[in-house]
Design a protein around this motif. Structure first.
Motif, PDB file in Angstrom:
ATOM      1  N   SER A  82     -73.259  46.162 -11.193  1.00  0.00           N
ATOM      2  CA  SER A  82     -72.222  47.189 -11.201  1.00  0.00           C
ATOM      3  C   SER A  82     -72.600  48.278 -10.214  1.00  0.00           C
ATOM      4  O   SER A  82     -73.757  48.388  -9.799  1.00  0.00           O
ATOM      5  CB  SER A  82     -72.040  47.782 -12.601  1.00  0.00           C
ATOM      6  N   GLU A  83     -71.598  49.065  -9.818  1.00  0.00           N
ATOM      7  CA  GLU A  83     -71.825  50.205  -8.914  1.00  0.00           C
ATOM      8  C   GLU A  83     -72.570  49.775  -7.652  1.00  0.00           C
ATOM      9  O   GLU A  83     -73.548  50.386  -7.224  1.00  0.00           O
ATOM     10  CB  GLU A  83     -72.562  51.321  -9.654  1.00  0.00           C
ATOM     11  N   LEU A  84     -72.090  48.697  -7.062  1.00  0.00           N
ATOM     12  CA  LEU A  84     -72.682  48.129  -5.858  1.00  0.00           C
ATOM     13  C   LEU A  84     -72.335  48.991  -4.648  1.00  0.00           C
ATOM     14  O   LEU A  84     -71.199  49.437  -4.489  1.00  0.00           O
ATOM     15  CB  LEU A  84     -72.161  46.707  -5.663  1.00  0.00           C
ATOM     16  N   ALA A  85     -73.322  49.243  -3.780  1.00  0.00           N
ATOM     17  CA  ALA A  85     -73.100  50.082  -2.605  1.00  0.00           C
ATOM     18  C   ALA A  85     -73.872  49.531  -1.423  1.00  0.00           C
ATOM     19  O   ALA A  85     -74.958  48.972  -1.570  1.00  0.00           O
ATOM     20  CB  ALA A  85     -73.534  51.525  -2.878  1.00  0.00           C
ATOM     21  N   VAL A  86     -73.285  49.689  -0.227  1.00  0.00           N
ATOM     22  CA  VAL A  86     -73.944  49.349   1.028  1.00  0.00           C
ATOM     23  C   VAL A  86     -73.900  50.573   1.920  1.00  0.00           C
ATOM     24  O   VAL A  86     -72.848  51.185   2.101  1.00  0.00           O
ATOM     25  CB  VAL A  86     -73.263  48.167   1.733  1.00  0.00           C
ATOM     26  N   GLY A  87     -75.048  50.955   2.454  1.00  0.00           N
ATOM     27  CA  GLY A  87     -75.107  52.034   3.431  1.00  0.00           C
ATOM     28  C   GLY A  87     -75.434  51.465   4.792  1.00  0.00           C
ATOM     29  O   GLY A  87     -76.428  50.757   4.946  1.00  0.00           O
ATOM     30  N   GLY A  88     -74.580  51.727   5.787  1.00  0.00           N
ATOM     31  CA  GLY A  88     -74.811  51.233   7.134  1.00  0.00           C
ATOM     32  C   GLY A  88     -75.110  52.374   8.088  1.00  0.00           C
ATOM     33  O   GLY A  88     -74.846  53.541   7.786  1.00  0.00           O
ATOM     34  N   SER A  89     -75.662  52.037   9.249  1.00  0.00           N
ATOM     35  CA  SER A  89     -75.998  53.056  10.240  1.00  0.00           C
ATOM     36  C   SER A  89     -75.601  52.576  11.617  1.00  0.00           C
ATOM     37  O   SER A  89     -75.299  51.400  11.828  1.00  0.00           O
ATOM     38  CB  SER A  89     -77.500  53.361  10.209  1.00  0.00           C
ATOM     39  N   GLU A  90     -75.644  53.494  12.585  1.00  0.00           N
ATOM     40  CA  GLU A  90     -75.254  53.158  13.947  1.00  0.00           C
ATOM     41  C   GLU A  90     -76.223  52.201  14.610  1.00  0.00           C
ATOM     42  O   GLU A  90     -75.897  51.576  15.622  1.00  0.00           O
ATOM     43  CB  GLU A  90     -75.135  54.430  14.785  1.00  0.00           C
ATOM     44  N   SER A  91     -77.420  52.039  14.066  1.00  0.00           N
ATOM     45  CA  SER A  91     -78.367  51.086  14.629  1.00  0.00           C
ATOM     46  C   SER A  91     -78.160  49.680  14.079  1.00  0.00           C
ATOM     47  O   SER A  91     -78.791  48.737  14.558  1.00  0.00           O
ATOM     48  CB  SER A  91     -79.805  51.526  14.315  1.00  0.00           C
ATOM     49  N   GLY A  92     -77.277  49.531  13.093  1.00  0.00           N
ATOM     50  CA  GLY A  92     -77.063  48.228  12.473  1.00  0.00           C
ATOM     51  C   GLY A  92     -77.886  48.002  11.225  1.00  0.00           C
ATOM     52  O   GLY A  92     -77.642  47.049  10.481  1.00  0.00           O
ATOM     53  N   GLU A  93     -78.881  48.868  10.963  1.00  0.00           N
ATOM     54  CA  GLU A  93     -79.670  48.756   9.740  1.00  0.00           C
ATOM     55  C   GLU A  93     -78.788  49.069   8.525  1.00  0.00           C
ATOM     56  O   GLU A  93     -77.929  49.948   8.577  1.00  0.00           O
ATOM     57  CB  GLU A  93     -80.837  49.734   9.776  1.00  0.00           C
ATOM     58  N   SER A  94     -79.019  48.357   7.422  1.00  0.00           N
ATOM     59  CA  SER A  94     -78.264  48.601   6.197  1.00  0.00           C
ATOM     60  C   SER A  94     -79.206  48.594   5.004  1.00  0.00           C
ATOM     61  O   SER A  94     -80.227  47.896   5.000  1.00  0.00           O
ATOM     62  CB  SER A  94     -77.188  47.529   5.990  1.00  0.00           C
ATOM     63  N   LEU A  95     -78.848  49.388   4.002  1.00  0.00           N
ATOM     64  CA  LEU A  95     -79.503  49.338   2.704  1.00  0.00           C
ATOM     65  C   LEU A  95     -78.463  48.954   1.670  1.00  0.00           C
ATOM     66  O   LEU A  95     -77.304  49.394   1.734  1.00  0.00           O
ATOM     67  CB  LEU A  95     -80.128  50.680   2.347  1.00  0.00           C
ATOM     68  N   VAL A  96     -78.867  48.144   0.718  1.00  0.00           N
ATOM     69  CA  VAL A  96     -78.004  47.718  -0.385  1.00  0.00           C
ATOM     70  C   VAL A  96     -78.612  48.242  -1.680  1.00  0.00           C
ATOM     71  O   VAL A  96     -79.829  48.157  -1.886  1.00  0.00           O
ATOM     72  CB  VAL A  96     -77.887  46.182  -0.446  1.00  0.00           C
ATOM     73  N   GLY A  97     -77.777  48.805  -2.542  1.00  0.00           N
ATOM     74  CA  GLY A  97     -78.252  49.285  -3.831  1.00  0.00           C
ATOM     75  C   GLY A  97     -77.246  48.976  -4.916  1.00  0.00           C
ATOM     76  O   GLY A  97     -76.036  48.918  -4.656  1.00  0.00           O
ATOM     77  N   PHE A  98     -77.737  48.765  -6.134  1.00  0.00           N
ATOM     78  CA  PHE A  98     -76.833  48.495  -7.243  1.00  0.00           C
ATOM     79  C   PHE A  98     -77.565  48.677  -8.563  1.00  0.00           C
ATOM     80  O   PHE A  98     -78.804  48.748  -8.614  1.00  0.00           O
ATOM     81  CB  PHE A  98     -76.239  47.081  -7.150  1.00  0.00           C
ATOM     82  N   ARG A  99     -76.765  48.758  -9.603  1.00  0.00           N
ATOM     83  CA  ARG A  99     -77.297  48.763 -10.962  1.00  0.00           C
ATOM     84  C   ARG A  99     -77.066  47.382 -11.545  1.00  0.00           C
ATOM     85  O   ARG A  99     -75.978  46.826 -11.412  1.00  0.00           O
ATOM     86  CB  ARG A  99     -76.594  49.834 -11.795  1.00  0.00           C
ATOM     87  N   GLU A 100     -78.066  46.839 -12.199  1.00  0.00           N
ATOM     88  CA  GLU A 100     -77.951  45.493 -12.752  1.00  0.00           C
ATOM     89  C   GLU A 100     -78.380  45.494 -14.210  1.00  0.00           C
ATOM     90  O   GLU A 100     -79.288  46.228 -14.610  1.00  0.00           O
ATOM     91  CB  GLU A 100     -78.808  44.499 -11.968  1.00  0.00           C
ATOM     92  N   GLY A 101     -77.731  44.648 -14.995  1.00  0.00           N
ATOM     93  CA  GLY A 101     -78.104  44.500 -16.386  1.00  0.00           C
ATOM     94  C   GLY A 101     -77.013  44.906 -17.342  1.00  0.00           C
ATOM     95  O   GLY A 101     -75.953  45.404 -16.952  1.00  0.00           O
ATOM     96  N   GLU A 102     -77.289  44.721 -18.597  1.00  0.00           N
ATOM     97  CA  GLU A 102     -76.373  45.106 -19.665  1.00  0.00           C
ATOM     98  C   GLU A 102     -76.704  46.526 -20.122  1.00  0.00           C
ATOM     99  O   GLU A 102     -77.822  47.016 -19.912  1.00  0.00           O
ATOM    100  CB  GLU A 102     -76.512  44.142 -20.847  1.00  0.00           C
ATOM    101  N   PRO A 103     -75.737  47.218 -20.727  1.00  0.00           N
ATOM    102  CA  PRO A 103     -76.035  48.556 -21.265  1.00  0.00           C
ATOM    103  C   PRO A 103     -77.256  48.511 -22.178  1.00  0.00           C
ATOM    104  O   PRO A 103     -77.396  47.625 -23.020  1.00  0.00           O
ATOM    105  CB  PRO A 103     -74.762  48.905 -22.036  1.00  0.00           C
ATOM    106  N   GLY A 104     -78.156  49.451 -21.975  1.00  0.00           N
ATOM    107  CA  GLY A 104     -79.388  49.491 -22.751  1.00  0.00           C
ATOM    108  C   GLY A 104     -80.563  48.886 -22.037  1.00  0.00           C
ATOM    109  O   GLY A 104     -81.717  49.090 -22.441  1.00  0.00           O
ATOM    110  N   GLU A 105     -80.308  48.128 -20.975  1.00  0.00           N
ATOM    111  CA  GLU A 105     -81.411  47.570 -20.193  1.00  0.00           C
ATOM    112  C   GLU A 105     -81.036  47.520 -18.703  1.00  0.00           C
ATOM    113  O   GLU A 105     -81.254  46.542 -18.014  1.00  0.00           O
ATOM    114  CB  GLU A 105     -81.814  46.183 -20.688  1.00  0.00           C
ATOM    115  N   TYR A 106     -80.476  48.593 -18.229  1.00  0.00           N
ATOM    116  CA  TYR A 106     -80.126  48.692 -16.815  1.00  0.00           C
ATOM    117  C   TYR A 106     -81.380  48.806 -15.951  1.00  0.00           C
ATOM    118  O   TYR A 106     -82.405  49.356 -16.371  1.00  0.00           O
ATOM    119  CB  TYR A 106     -79.254  49.918 -16.552  1.00  0.00           C
TER     120      TYR A 106
END
Length: 658
Positions: free
Chosen positions: A455-479
């Motif tokens: 859930s809450e998946l995000a991608v951050g990109g930059s002008e150099s082409g580098e990217s970071l990916v971040g997200f929350r994973e799991g069920e409530p109570g064990e994110y």
């Protein structure tokens, strides 16, 4: 139905390889890049809350932000990404005893992080007053600085949904929503009518960050006398920033008819541009009565904006009509830069069951639009230099994840798209696809320590082409909070070679540095297709003259970063003359002979040529000389020679004349 493999971060399609090194010989091929293994930043834990996004700068530094409870109170935490590694999370609101929400993050070059969030700051007349605050982690610092109040009053602190943008020089903007009356609990009398059930009164506000301080917030929405749709996860304001602090802000707001549309305006320094309608009001000659309930905004470095609007799936929507429309705001310096080009339907998203869109645009007008449609991730690429197929079904999505498809663009071509997915054995994670400039692609399934929906998946990109990916994973109570890097090889770079013929001692080969976000770039020298020297760290090299000899040499440099990714430079021609001219007597007839001086590389210099025939006769300034001896005998011809780069020699030619 094709499904992804069930091993985390394993590539199921990898089509790129920079080069093969076989016995030292190099064959060029497209550049190699990496989808790196994911890292669990925090958790699994029942204390993990909202994930606030991820950001990356052109130099590869970045970070992510999220909420975590400490003794039952939610606080803001951030993990910095520097030097190719995620650092241990640190608390951002370290001096606040109050709970926090809506964390957002942005990054400037050098690793500077800027974080904003909403928190309580006071109690006035027995009512809690909430503010939008910020804090900065300076490059090289070990902790965030003291918080700064951006806006001291954001109502009850619900639906603020800040959007944060930061330029490379550390100046930025934040756009957010402040609900001033929800027609329920807010103790404010109003005569403004509620256009639709559930509507609220709200301001869309903008504040400018000048590197240390924030400007006073400014209201940007067009009509404060119209009620607005209730805040949701997908209808908050968005702001995006290009080079030179060229910015655009977009938001949802109803028109007088009560139908919610998407609006946009430029931000010129401290001045706001005109309010422009970004979403469609009609289609095929008929009015659109459904809300534009979600949208996406992206701004190129030179200020061109793409705005994608989604028309809500409501009763009465006609089947087969498009649900996504894209609008373009040209660069402000263009003749048409003061107005939008008009909404265009996206034909490959014909179904009304379309997820929240994501868009990215670059300086050449190329763009990528991603969304979930018909249960799968869909990608649309366009523009003159688009390298992928125009319409692409990326893969099936995992069900009930609450996350959509997100995308970022590589200015060199291609880009990164991520969406929630599941492997063949049911393992859940985030599928990440990297498209390369040449048209090939690779895909990996990223998953944290504990299997669960993303859930809450995000991608951050930059002008150099580098990217970071971040997200929350799991069920409530064990994110858990998961981060990963999608890297690109060192950028293209070019050789700087001496012009014309030169001596080996002057055959210095130079190149512009391949500024790579991973760092630790070293170079190898390639001469006539063969690697002759490795591990070069400066950006120039003077090869051993024995490696060059004399003649025309084809040279290249190979850049290798700390991750092993490689980029081959352009090929250059090096003309090396390491030998002096030669003198010959190519023909003789009786007492008559010819002396000829030649140089196979740079050419012999006639003006430096002196020939003594041994009988008292001399010649100067000629490369070919015919001489006749008056008497027979043995003679020694002495030739002084020089070529055009300065190699010189003196030779003695013995002849027997009869």
């Amino acid at each position: 139905m094709r499904v992804l493999p069930d091993l985390p971060f394993r590539l199921y399609a990898s089509c790129l390889l920079l080069l093969f090194v076989l016995g030292g010989w190099v064959r060029t091929a497209p550049a190699h890049a990496l989808i790196e293994a994911p890292s669990t930043i925090d958790g699994p834990s029942s204390a993990i809350g909202e994930f606030g996004g991820v950001a990356v700068s052109a130099d590869g530094s970045g970070g992510l932000v999220y909420i975590k409870q400490i003794e039952g109170v939610p606080h803001v935490f951030a993990s910095q990404y520097v030097g190719g590694h995620w650092l241990a999370p640190m608390r951002v609101d370290w001096d606040s005893p109050y709970g926090a929400s809506y964390p957002r993050i942005a990054v400037a070059d050098g690793g500077q992080l800027l974080v904003v969030w909403v928190t309580q700051i006071a109690t006035v007349n027995n009512r809690i007053q909430r503010a939008l605050e910020s804090s900065t982690l300076d490059a090289g610092a070990s902790s965030f600085g003291a918080p700064f109040i951006v806006d001291p009053n954001v109502g009850e602190g619900l639906g603020v949904d800040p959007s944060l943008a930061l330029a490379a020089d550390g100046q930025g903007l934040v756009a957010y929503r402040a609900v001033t009356n929800n027609f329920k609990t807010t103790n404010v009398l109003t005569t403004i009518p509620q256009l639709r059930p559930g509507d609220v009164l709200a301001d869309i506000r903008l504040a400018r960050y000048e590197g240390e301080l924030w400007s006073s917030p400014e209201q940007v929405n067009r009509d404060s006398l119209l009620s607005m749709r209730a805040p949701s996860e997908v209808n908050g304001p968005q702001v995006a920033l290009g080079r030179g602090n060229q910015a655009v802000i977009a938001w949802q707001e109803p028109e007088a008819s009560g139908v919610a549309r998407i609006w946009a305006r430029r931000v010129f320094g401290t001045t706001l541009g005109l309010v422009l309608p970004a979403s469609p009001t009609t289609y095929a000659g008929k009015p659109i009565a459904e809300d534009a309930d979600a949208f996406a905004l992206s701004v190129s470095e030179f200020g061109e904006a793409k705005i994608v609007s989604r028309i809500a799936n409501t009763q009465g929507a006609r089947s087969g009509e498009p649900s996504l429309f894209v609008n373009t705001l040209p660069v402000s310096t263009a003749p048409t830069g003061a107005k939008l080009t008009g909404p265009t339907p996206l034909a490959n998203f014909p179904t009304r069951e379309v997820g929240v869109p994501s868009v990215a645009v670059d300086d050449q007008g190329d763009y990528r639009i991603a969304s979930m449609a018909a249960g799968a991730a869909q990608l649309l690429v366009g523009g003159e230099h688009a390298s992928a197929t125009p319409e692409l079904a990326l893969g099936p999505a995992a069900s009930a994840t609450g996350a959509g498809a997100v995308t970022a663009l590589n200015p060199e071509g291609g880009g990164v798209t991520a969406w929630p997915a599941s492997g063949a054995s049911g393992l859940l994670g985030a599928a990440v696809r990297e498209d390369f400039p040449g048209g090939a692609a690779q895909v990996a399934l990223l998953s944290g320590a504990v299997d669960g929906p993303v859930s809450e998946l995000a991608v951050g990109g930059s002008e150099s082409g580098e990217s970071l990916v971040g997200f929350r994973e799991g069920e409530p109570g064990e994110y858990e909070i998961v981060g990963a890097r999608v890297s690109v090889p060192p950028p293209a770079f070019y050789l700087e070679l001496p012009v014309g013929w030169i001596k080996p001692a002057k055959a210095r080969i130079s190149w512009a540095p391949a500024e790579d976000a991973t760092g630790g770039v070293s170079y190898s020298l390639i001469v006539d297709g063969r690697i002759v020297r490795r591990g070069i760290h400066p950006t120039s090299v003077l090869p051993d003259r024995r490696l060059l000899g004399s003649g025309v040499r084809h040279v290249q440099a190979l850049a290798t970063d700390a991750s092993g990714q490689q980029t081959l430079s352009s090929e250059g021609v090096l003309k090396v003359d390491g030998a002096a001219p030669v003198a010959r007597v190519p023909s003789r007839r009786g007492r008559r002979l010819v002396v000829r001086v030649k140089d196979a590389q740079s050419g012999a210099a006639a003006s430096y040529t002196r020939i003594s025939f041994g009988d008292g006769t001399r010649s100067r300034g000629r490369l070919t000389v015919t001489h006749s001896y008056a008497h027979p005998g043995r003679y020694v011809i002495v030739v002084h020679m020089r070529d055009r780069v300065g190699n010189e020699a003196t030779v003695h030619l013995r002849v027997n004349v009869r």
